[in-house]
Design an enzyme around this catalytic site. Structure first.
Site, PDB file in Angstrom:
ATOM      1  CG  HIS A  33      -4.116   2.255  -2.172  1.00  7.35           C
ATOM      2  ND1 HIS A  33      -4.274   2.819  -0.937  1.00  7.35           N
ATOM      3  CD2 HIS A  33      -5.363   2.232  -2.711  1.00  7.35           C
ATOM      4  CE1 HIS A  33      -5.554   3.123  -0.720  1.00  7.35           C
ATOM      5  NE2 HIS A  33      -6.239   2.774  -1.797  1.00  7.35           N
ATOM      6  CG  ASP A  82      -8.223  -0.137  -3.143  1.00  2.00           C
ATOM      7  OD1 ASP A  82      -7.235  -0.560  -3.767  1.00  2.00           O
ATOM      8  OD2 ASP A  82      -8.177   0.184  -1.946  1.00  2.00           O
ATOM      9  CD  GLU A  83      -9.823   3.967  -0.894  1.00  2.00           C
ATOM     10  OE1 GLU A  83     -10.702   4.351  -0.123  1.00  2.00           O
ATOM     11  OE2 GLU A  83      -8.676   3.655  -0.508  1.00  2.00           O
ATOM     12  CD  GLU A  87      -6.043   2.909   7.267  1.00  2.00           C
ATOM     13  OE1 GLU A  87      -6.513   1.873   7.787  1.00  2.00           O
ATOM     14  OE2 GLU A  87      -6.236   3.221   6.077  1.00  2.00           O
ATOM     15  CG  ASP A 119      -2.280   0.656   0.908  1.00  2.95           C
ATOM     16  OD1 ASP A 119      -2.255   1.826   0.473  1.00  2.95           O
ATOM     17  OD2 ASP A 119      -3.332   0.025   1.065  1.00  2.95           O
TER      18      ASP A 119
HETATM   19  C1  ACM Z   1     -10.709  -0.288   0.360  1.00  7.21           C
HETATM   20  O1  ACM Z   1     -11.247  -0.213   1.454  1.00  7.21           O
HETATM   21  N1  ACM Z   1     -10.035   0.739  -0.118  1.00  7.21           N
HETATM   22  C2  ACM Z   1     -10.779  -1.491  -0.437  1.00  7.21           C
END
Ligand code: ACM
Length: 636
Positions: free
Chosen positions: A381, A445-446, A591, A311
């Site tokens: 990420h 993702d994201e 986190e 990440d």
């Molecule tokens: C995620 O929670 N970004 C998969």
């Protein structure tokens, strides 16, 4: 000894640009402090252009902030410097949303600062705490997840363990394996199986039963002993695990739990995929913790471990062809290419798994019928990767031309560069070699909606292929990645955004529906294989109650233990869709989970709630029973 203390206060406002973070730094040491800067990490982040009071300047990378005090400020022992930031990117909702870790730099030396939890005005500093009721069991059996059919009429208070004497060598080996599991999880309790002796032992026999599914089992109890019939070795292991649970319950809480004397348990899992995901990038967990988590999954009869190995905050998997990934890329903090994030700011924070460690972990998982799904999170990420190998970015791309939702600038691998695919081909080849799982999870993702738009190379690709926006670029990337994986004999798994920008041919593609509960239905309708893991219910880093003092995040809401337990993953699906849903998954994002006590507070008992959603048909679930049993759930 830490000679500095940091208190912090959140002052909410209707508009985030008016919300304030107030910080008070106190010199608790014995020397005057002068000519310094303060660095801290905080999930409540200063927004660009935030207004400073009593501070000269601030810079930020994601959660890392560095503040310069007013010119000439010095702090004698006992003195406090207070300053404020007006204008935040996100509101704080819980006590861990503020500064988690901090340090001072003075004369080139780094000095640790101990952070107190974020405080808020009284109106926020109230509310509920995590709570699980005492619950109630109707049958005196400790079993989790609960089996589909339990018909037990009577119990034997005298029993201590099962006797595995008249069994094949393979069945004895399996019982000994489950003994090992029980002994690691509960060294204070007797092992559930013995191989000789008579005192307090219930004779156990084994039988292969072809009418049962490979992961199904049946237990029959009579005054003469217990018989375990199973469809295959997986079902046999599950049956043995259930017997181990019965024995552990009877030992640990003999007033409540017993060995059955007469009756039948018939069982097989509801879903073929009962997963747990763990983020080891934000916070690293060593191999012993991973093995223990796998033991917990085995205890909960879960069968997939998704290992989130990369990440923005760190790359944790050794790649022989790119050794710097687990040197520079696995490290953050003062003096590193990556600044501190989240906890432990004042020292270099690092950790990675060697390929030898991975092989041992994968083998341990396999011995308990758990598949390890590796995740290499691309194209977003990717800060750790891009900081380690900056040449993977388009050198002509405008710096800081987009930011991820976590605040990382330009953090996505560029889909318009052939170097990207050469890199991924090499990495995935090593990954495919290490992990026998049929899938490789590629993240997806994201990716921020403005990603790559300031990259001339990406612009050229968009023109050549008629791609309209970032998401269509991402879909192009996904198609290429899927082909790479196909060439390696692997199928693509990813987060639900893989379906965006036109998506990819759903054949053999497995997606994790995380953003909202409805996404499960949408992806099933589009023909993908789908795992239900809505942030609102199955993200175990979401706070378990609304109260300020409760640790955890709440961007997806609060997930109370009973709500997590009661959530039905097939909600909103048609009958055909219900049949197509592959399974469920708990996601453990780290986190906030910076040590194992916080991990346990956040993850349990909800991990077992997801395990039961994956295993037990809804009509056999019972919150009060689950709550009572939860007192005996093993933790990390
Ligand atoms: C995620 O929670 N970004 C998969």
């Amino acid at each position: 000894m830490t000679g500095f203390a940091l208190d912090s206060y959140f002052r909410p406002a209707d508009r985030l640009q008016d919300a304030r973070l107030e910080i008070a730094l106190t010199n608790t040491g014995s020397e005057e402090l002068s000519s310094f800067t303060l660095a801290y990490t905080s999930l409540a982040r200063a927004r660009p252009g935030a207004r400073l009071e009593n501070a000269a300047a601030i810079t930020r990378v994601a959660n890392f902030h560095e503040v310069t005090p007013p010119d000439g400020l010095s702090l004698r022992p006992g003195e406090t410097w207070s300053f404020a930031i007006q204008g935040l990117t996100n509101a704080a909702r819980h006590r861990l949303d503020g500064p988690k870790s901090a340090y001072l730099t003075a004369s080139g030396t780094v000095r640790d600062v101990l952070c107190n939890d974020l405080e808020a005005p009284g109106i926020l500093d109230t509310g509920e705490r995590k709570s699980v009721p005492p619950g109630q069991v109707d049958l005196p059996l400790y079993i989790v997840p609960w089996p589909q059919t339990v018909a037990v009429d009577s119990c034997r208070p005298d029993a201590r363990a099962f006797l595995v004497e008249t069994a094949s060598a393979q069945d004895k080996a399996a019982a000994n394996k489950i003994n090992g599991l029980a002994r690691r999880l509960f060294p204070e309790a007797p092992a559930p199986f013995r191989f000789s002796g008579t005192h307090g032992l219930v004779p156990l026999t084994f039988q292969q039963e072809n009418t049962l599914p490979a992961d199904g089992y049946q237990l029959t109890f009579s005054p003469d002993g217990a018989a375990l019939a199973s469809g295959g070795t997986t079902g046999r292991d599950y049956g043995l695990t259930v017997l181990a649970q019965i024995a552990y319950g009877a030992h640990s809480d003999p007033d409540t739990y017993r060995f059955p004397a007469q009756g039948v348990i018939e069982d097989q899992p509801r879903f073929s995929w009962r997963g747990t995901h763990l983020d080891v990038s934000r916070h690293f967990r060593g191999p012993n913790d991973i093995i223990r988590l796998l033991d917990i999954l085995a205890w909960a009869r879960m069968n997939v471990f998704q290992w989130h190995l990369t990440d923005d905050e760190g790359w944790r998997l050794e790649i022989k062809a790119y050794p710097e990934l687990t040197i520079s890329g696995a490290r953050r903090g003062p003096g590193c290419r990556q600044v501190a994030q989240l906890g432990f700011a004042s020292s270099v924070y690092q950790g990675a798994y060697s390929q030898d460690m991975v092989r041992e972990i994968v083998a341990h998982a396999a011995s308990f019928n758990i598949d390890v799904l590796p995740e290499i999170d691309v194209p977003g990420h990717s800060t750790a990767l891009l900081k380690t190998y900056p040449h993977f970015a388009d050198q002509a791309e405008t710096p800081d031309s987009y930011q991820s939702v976590q605040g990382y600038p330009n953090n996505a691998l560029n889909p318009a560069m052939e170097e990207t695919y050469t890199f991924l081909e090499t990495v995935f080849a090593e990954v495919a070699d290490l992990f026998p799982c049929a899938y490789v999870h590629i993240g997806g993702d994201e990716v921020d909606a403005h990603s790559w738009l300031a990259s001339p190379k990406a612009r050229r690709l968009m023109e050549e292929r008629g791609l309209q926006d970032t998401m269509e670029l991402q879909a192009y990337f996904m198609g290429r990645v899927r082909d790479i994986l196909k060439g390696l004999g692997k199928k693509l798994a990813g987060w639900d955004e893989v379906s965006h920008g036109g998506g990819i041919d759903p054949e053999g593609v497995l997606l994790m529906a995380w953003q909202k509960p409805e996404v499960t239905r949408d992806l099933v309708d589009q023909g993908y294989e789908v795992i239900c893991t809505p942030g609102q219910h199955y993200y175990l880093d979401m706070a378990q109650a609304s109260g300020w003092q409760e640790p955890g995040a709440s961007w997806a809401g609060v997930s109370m233990p009973q709500a997590a337990y009661d959530y039905e993953p097939s909600t909103g699906l048609s009958n055909a869709g219900k049949g197509a849903l592959k399974g469920v998954q708990a996601c453990i994002w780290c986190e906030h989970l910076i040590d194992n006590r916080l991990f346990n507070h956040m993850v349990f008992p909800r991990l077992y709630a997801v395990a039961e959603a994956g295993w037990t048909e809804p009509r056999h679930k019972d919150w009060q029973r689950f709550a009572a049993l939860s007192a005996l759930f093993p933790e990390l």
